[in-house]
Every structure is written in structure tokens, then in C-alpha cells.
Design an enzyme around this catalytic site. Structure first.
Site, PDB file in Angstrom:
ATOM      1  N   ASN A  14       0.855  -1.176   0.111  1.00 36.93           N
ATOM      2  CA  ASN A  14       0.133  -0.038   0.158  1.00 36.93           C
ATOM      3  C   ASN A  14       0.968   0.970  -0.081  1.00 36.93           C
ATOM      4  O   ASN A  14       2.003   1.276   0.535  1.00 36.93           O
ATOM      5  CB  ASN A  14      -0.938  -0.028   1.431  1.00 36.93           C
ATOM      6  CG  ASN A  14      -1.860  -0.854   1.211  1.00 36.93           C
ATOM      7  OD1 ASN A  14      -2.346  -1.609   0.447  1.00 36.93           O
ATOM      8  ND2 ASN A  14      -2.111  -1.509   2.542  1.00 36.93           N
ATOM      9  N   GLY A  42       1.737  -1.223   3.749  1.00 38.14           N
ATOM     10  CA  GLY A  42       1.096  -2.283   3.455  1.00 38.14           C
ATOM     11  C   GLY A  42       1.762  -3.503   4.241  1.00 38.14           C
ATOM     12  O   GLY A  42       2.953  -3.669   4.165  1.00 38.14           O
ATOM     13  N   ASN A  46       5.571  -4.238   4.364  1.00 40.72           N
ATOM     14  CA  ASN A  46       6.386  -3.839   5.260  1.00 40.72           C
ATOM     15  C   ASN A  46       7.071  -5.008   5.933  1.00 40.72           C
ATOM     16  O   ASN A  46       8.525  -4.830   6.093  1.00 40.72           O
ATOM     17  CB  ASN A  46       5.246  -3.336   6.651  1.00 40.72           C
ATOM     18  CG  ASN A  46       4.541  -2.133   6.199  1.00 40.72           C
ATOM     19  OD1 ASN A  46       5.097  -1.391   5.619  1.00 40.72           O
ATOM     20  ND2 ASN A  46       3.591  -2.007   6.840  1.00 40.72           N
ATOM     21  N   GLU A 143      -4.247  -9.353   4.085  1.00 46.08           N
ATOM     22  CA  GLU A 143      -4.490  -8.039   3.260  1.00 46.08           C
ATOM     23  C   GLU A 143      -4.808  -8.422   1.837  1.00 46.08           C
ATOM     24  O   GLU A 143      -5.192  -7.768   1.247  1.00 46.08           O
ATOM     25  CB  GLU A 143      -3.686  -7.198   3.620  1.00 46.08           C
ATOM     26  CG  GLU A 143      -4.145  -5.982   4.722  1.00 46.08           C
ATOM     27  CD  GLU A 143      -3.170  -4.724   4.694  1.00 46.08           C
ATOM     28  OE1 GLU A 143      -3.485  -3.832   5.729  1.00 46.08           O
ATOM     29  OE2 GLU A 143      -2.176  -4.696   4.271  1.00 46.08           O
ATOM     30  N   GLY A 225       2.783  -5.217  22.143  1.00 49.39           N
ATOM     31  CA  GLY A 225       3.373  -4.305  22.323  1.00 49.39           C
ATOM     32  C   GLY A 225       4.684  -3.984  23.277  1.00 49.39           C
ATOM     33  O   GLY A 225       5.301  -5.048  23.512  1.00 49.39           O
ATOM     34  N   ASP A 249       5.214   6.627  16.327  1.00 53.30           N
ATOM     35  CA  ASP A 249       4.327   5.921  15.319  1.00 53.30           C
ATOM     36  C   ASP A 249       4.502   4.444  15.517  1.00 53.30           C
ATOM     37  O   ASP A 249       5.378   4.005  15.156  1.00 53.30           O
ATOM     38  CB  ASP A 249       4.745   6.447  13.999  1.00 53.30           C
ATOM     39  CG  ASP A 249       3.830   5.982  13.114  1.00 53.30           C
ATOM     40  OD1 ASP A 249       2.811   5.136  13.346  1.00 53.30           O
ATOM     41  OD2 ASP A 249       3.893   6.779  11.609  1.00 53.30           O
ATOM     42  N   ALA A 252       2.952  -0.568  11.897  1.00 58.49           N
ATOM     43  CA  ALA A 252       4.009  -1.726  11.356  1.00 58.49           C
ATOM     44  C   ALA A 252       4.961  -2.406  12.558  1.00 58.49           C
ATOM     45  O   ALA A 252       6.040  -2.869  11.944  1.00 58.49           O
ATOM     46  CB  ALA A 252       4.886  -1.081  10.117  1.00 58.49           C
ATOM     47  N   ALA A 253       4.693  -1.972  13.653  1.00 53.15           N
ATOM     48  CA  ALA A 253       5.512  -2.664  14.566  1.00 53.15           C
ATOM     49  C   ALA A 253       5.358  -4.242  14.618  1.00 53.15           C
ATOM     50  O   ALA A 253       6.253  -4.801  14.709  1.00 53.15           O
ATOM     51  CB  ALA A 253       4.912  -2.032  16.149  1.00 53.15           C
ATOM     52  N   GLY A 254       4.224  -4.565  14.392  1.00 51.48           N
ATOM     53  CA  GLY A 254       3.681  -5.790  14.357  1.00 51.48           C
ATOM     54  C   GLY A 254       4.373  -6.601  13.149  1.00 51.48           C
ATOM     55  O   GLY A 254       4.957  -7.708  13.097  1.00 51.48           O
ATOM     56  N   ASP A 255       4.360  -5.792  12.079  1.00 54.89           N
ATOM     57  CA  ASP A 255       5.223  -6.324  10.663  1.00 54.89           C
ATOM     58  C   ASP A 255       6.863  -6.526  10.952  1.00 54.89           C
ATOM     59  O   ASP A 255       7.382  -7.326  10.601  1.00 54.89           O
ATOM     60  CB  ASP A 255       4.758  -5.284   9.595  1.00 54.89           C
ATOM     61  CG  ASP A 255       3.305  -4.953   9.117  1.00 54.89           C
ATOM     62  OD1 ASP A 255       2.665  -6.180   9.561  1.00 54.89           O
ATOM     63  OD2 ASP A 255       3.077  -3.882   9.059  1.00 54.89           O
ATOM     64  N   SER A 285      11.201   0.336  16.069  1.00 59.53           N
ATOM     65  CA  SER A 285      10.436   0.752  14.699  1.00 59.53           C
ATOM     66  C   SER A 285       9.515   1.538  15.094  1.00 59.53           C
ATOM     67  O   SER A 285       8.983   2.383  14.207  1.00 59.53           O
ATOM     68  CB  SER A 285       9.884  -0.323  13.917  1.00 59.53           C
ATOM     69  OG  SER A 285       8.697  -0.808  14.852  1.00 59.53           O
TER      70      SER A 285
HETATM   71  O1  RIB Z   1       0.611  -2.825   9.449  1.00 62.09           O
HETATM   72  C1  RIB Z   1       0.773  -1.744   9.008  1.00 62.09           C
HETATM   73  C2  RIB Z   1       0.139  -1.530   7.717  1.00 62.09           C
HETATM   74  O2  RIB Z   1      -1.185  -1.579   7.581  1.00 62.09           O
HETATM   75  C3  RIB Z   1       0.312  -0.081   7.370  1.00 62.09           C
HETATM   76  O3  RIB Z   1       1.465   0.232   6.402  1.00 62.09           O
HETATM   77  C4  RIB Z   1      -1.185  -0.241   6.182  1.00 62.09           C
HETATM   78  O4  RIB Z   1      -0.639   0.010   4.696  1.00 62.09           O
HETATM   79  C5  RIB Z   1      -1.958  -1.139   6.433  1.00 62.09           C
HETATM   80  O5  RIB Z   1      -1.705  -1.979   5.526  1.00 62.09           O
END
Ligand code: RIB
Length: 306
Positions: A14, A42, A46, A143, A225, A249, A252-255, A285
Site C-alpha cells: 500500500n 502495507g 512492510n 490483506e 506491544g 508512530d 508496522a510494529a507488528g510487521d 520501529s
Molecule cells: O501494518 C501496518 C500497515 O497496515 C500499514 O502500512 C498500512 O498500509 C496497513 O496495511
């Protein structure tokens, strides 16, 4: 001889359209943002970027549109050395976008418009079968259409790769997908949606993780977290404490956690050390703006966890 190596990611790409606000607003209210930025994001992209920044050889399987966002994203991945052989540019589709609000505590709210991500179907996953067969770990999220995740997971699983599913955004996980995954990694909200149970504390989340195991998950890592991460397997559980940082911010911490966990495993760490490493990388992150810009390099992540 084991010829599998590197990390493969199948998932979404994304462009994140991010408004920074003092606080989230109510329906019908108009507020003025402090700032606006666009960032590549996305969950799939990420995770690919996080793993690449951590030094892994990464292959990204997904779709972007034939627009400026898609071209920009492809270049970001290629500049990081990510293999984009299975990244399709679809001229007739827009690149996916995410409308993100970030408040002054660093918490976020996200609305995703899938665009080209909706075209990551089973056929497209099957085209990338060699990537799934040869990777050491496969990272999946929810997603993109679930049929492609099932196909990718089954190929990677039967080839002997470690398959890690981020059930985000939360939706029912088909049994076939659970059966092909080694780890399922919900955050508190996703775990609550998947099980219908209280997940507000690590103690409360334990029965919910066990329920996910009863539903077919082999191992659950509940990402919590700064509270840390709770690992639950059919034979036991461990809570790994997180690191307190000043969050700017949390997008994307989980990513970052999932990519770092896979990276740790690929580097030969056992699952406990890989979770501690992932907790550290995820903490780093959240200290900067945007999904990908504050993701740590391998050196930064190691320096933080030591
Ligand atoms: O996990 C974070 C992401 O969720 C964001 O970057 C956004 O694009 C959504 O997909």
C-alpha cells in the site's frame, strides 16, 4: 543438503497516506492535522522491507497498480535488494492505499483500499511456487485474498520452510491455512476477534491463545506491544517482556516483529531468542514516523537488544 534460504513474503503493498493528529476525532467533527506524509506500507511490503533491512535475502510476491505509487514502491523494494520477480504491475488497477491517522501517543487508525492487492489470487501465488519451495521462511498476512495465502503456505510447508501467519486484519482463518502454518501471530485485538475472548492482559490472553491452538494453530505468538509477546504451544507458554521506548508512530510494529522473528530463526536463533530479538526490533520501529523508515538495520537491532 538443505537448499532453502532467505525469506519470502506474500502480501499487500500500500501507499500509506498518513495524517498526524493531536487526538482521534468523532463522527461529524472536522479537525486540522499537524502534518501529512505519504509512505510505502502495507503489511506484506512492510514485512519484506523489515526483513531486507535486517540483512535477509527477500522475495516479494504481490501486486501494485500501473500508477505512480506502484512505480515508486517497486523502486523502494529494488533499492533495498528485494527480489521483485514475482511483483506484478497491473496497468488496469490502482495501487492499494491506506488512510492512516496517528495521534500524539503514536497510536493509529487505518482504513485500507485494496486496489491491486485484491488481485493476488491463487493463480498468482502458484506462479511463484519456486520461491515458496526454496525459501527458509514464508511470511503471510491477511490483506490479500486468503486463497493465495493457502496455496503459498501449503507449498512452503511441504517443502520444509517455516510458515508465519500474521492474522491481520483479523478474519476467520481457514483450517487448511492453520494446518500449513508453524506460527500464528495475532496482536491483542486480532486475538480477541479470532476467539471472541478477553485479551486485555497477558494473563487473560492465555486461554484465548489456547483456544487458537484448539482451533488448529501449532503455536501462537500474541504480540502485545511494550508488554512483550506471549508464546503459547500445545505443551507450554512463555511471556517475553517488551522494551519501553518513546513511541512516535506504532504503524508496522507488528510487521517488524514478524520479519525480525523470521530473521532470527534464519540466523539460527531458537524461537525464544528470536522472539526477544523481534521484541527489540519492533520497539525500535516505533521510535520514528512512518511504517518503514524507522525499521532497524541488523546492526541497530542487535545493538538495541544487547
Ligand atoms: O501494518 C501496518 C500497515 O497496515 C500499514 O502500512 C498500512 O498500509 C496497513 O496495511
Amino acid at each position: 543438503m538443505n537448499v532453502r534460504s532467505g525469506i519470502c513474503v506474500l502480501g499487500s503493498l500500500n501507499m500509506d497516506l498518513v495524517c498526524q493528529l493531536d487526538s482521534f476525532h468523532k463522527p461529524g467533527e472536522t479537525v486540522t492535522a499537524r502534518a501529512f506524509h505519504t509512505y510505502t506500507g502495507g503489511k506484506g511490503g512492510n514485512q519484506a522491507v523489515a526483513a531486507a533491512k535486517l540483512g535477509q535475502k527477500v522475495t516479494m510476491v504481490g501486486c501494485v497498480g500501473g500508477d505512480a505509487y506502484g512505480a515508486e514502491y517497486k523502486k523502494v523494494l529494488e533499492d533495498l535488494g528485494v527480489n521483485t520477480q514475482y511483483l506484478s504491475v497491473l496497468p488496469e488497477e490502482p495501487t492499494g492505499v491506506a488512510l492512516i491517522e496517528v495521534d500524539k501517543e503514536g497510536e493509529n487508525r487505518i482504513v485500507v483500499v485494496p486496489g491491486a492487492n485484491a488481485r493476488v489470487d491463487e493463480a498468482r501465488a502458484l506462479e511463484a511456487h519456486l520461491a515458496f519451495m526454496h525459501c527458509g521462511a514464508l511470511l503471510l498476512q491477511m490483506e490479500t485474498p486468503v486463497e493465495s495465502a493457502i496455496a503459498a503456505a501449503e507449498i512452503a510447508h511441504f517443502a520444509g520452510a517455516t510458515v508465519i501467519l500474521d492474522p491481520a486484519p483479523a478474519q476467520p482463518i481457514p483450517e487448511r491455512l492453520l494446518a500449513a502454518c508453524d506460527y500464528v501471530t495475532p496482536n491483542e485485538t486480532e486475538l480477541a476477534v479470532l476467539t471472541g475472548m478477553d485479551t486485555s492482559t497477558a494473563e487473560a490472553a492465555l486461554p484465548a491463545c489456547r483456544k487458537l491452538i484448539e482451533m488448529g494453530a501449532k503455536a501462537v505468538i500474541n504480540k502485545r506491544g511494550e508488554e512483550g509477546a506471549l508464546l503459547v504451544t500445545p505443551t507450554g507458554q512463555n511471556l517475553f517482556f517488551g522494551r519501553r521506548v518513546l513511541a512516535v508512530d506504532t504503524t508496522a510494529a507488528g510487521d517488524t516483529f514478524n520479519a525480525a522473528f523470521a530473521t532470527g530463526l534464519m540466523m539460527g536463533m531458537d524461537e525464544h531468542d528470536a522472539i526477544c530479538f523481534a521484541n527489540g526490533a519492533a520497539a525500535v520501529s516505533v521510535t520514528g514516523e512512518g511504517a518503514q523508515s524507522a525499521m532497524p538495520t541488523l546492526g541497530e537491532a542487535i545493538a538495541f537488544v544487547e
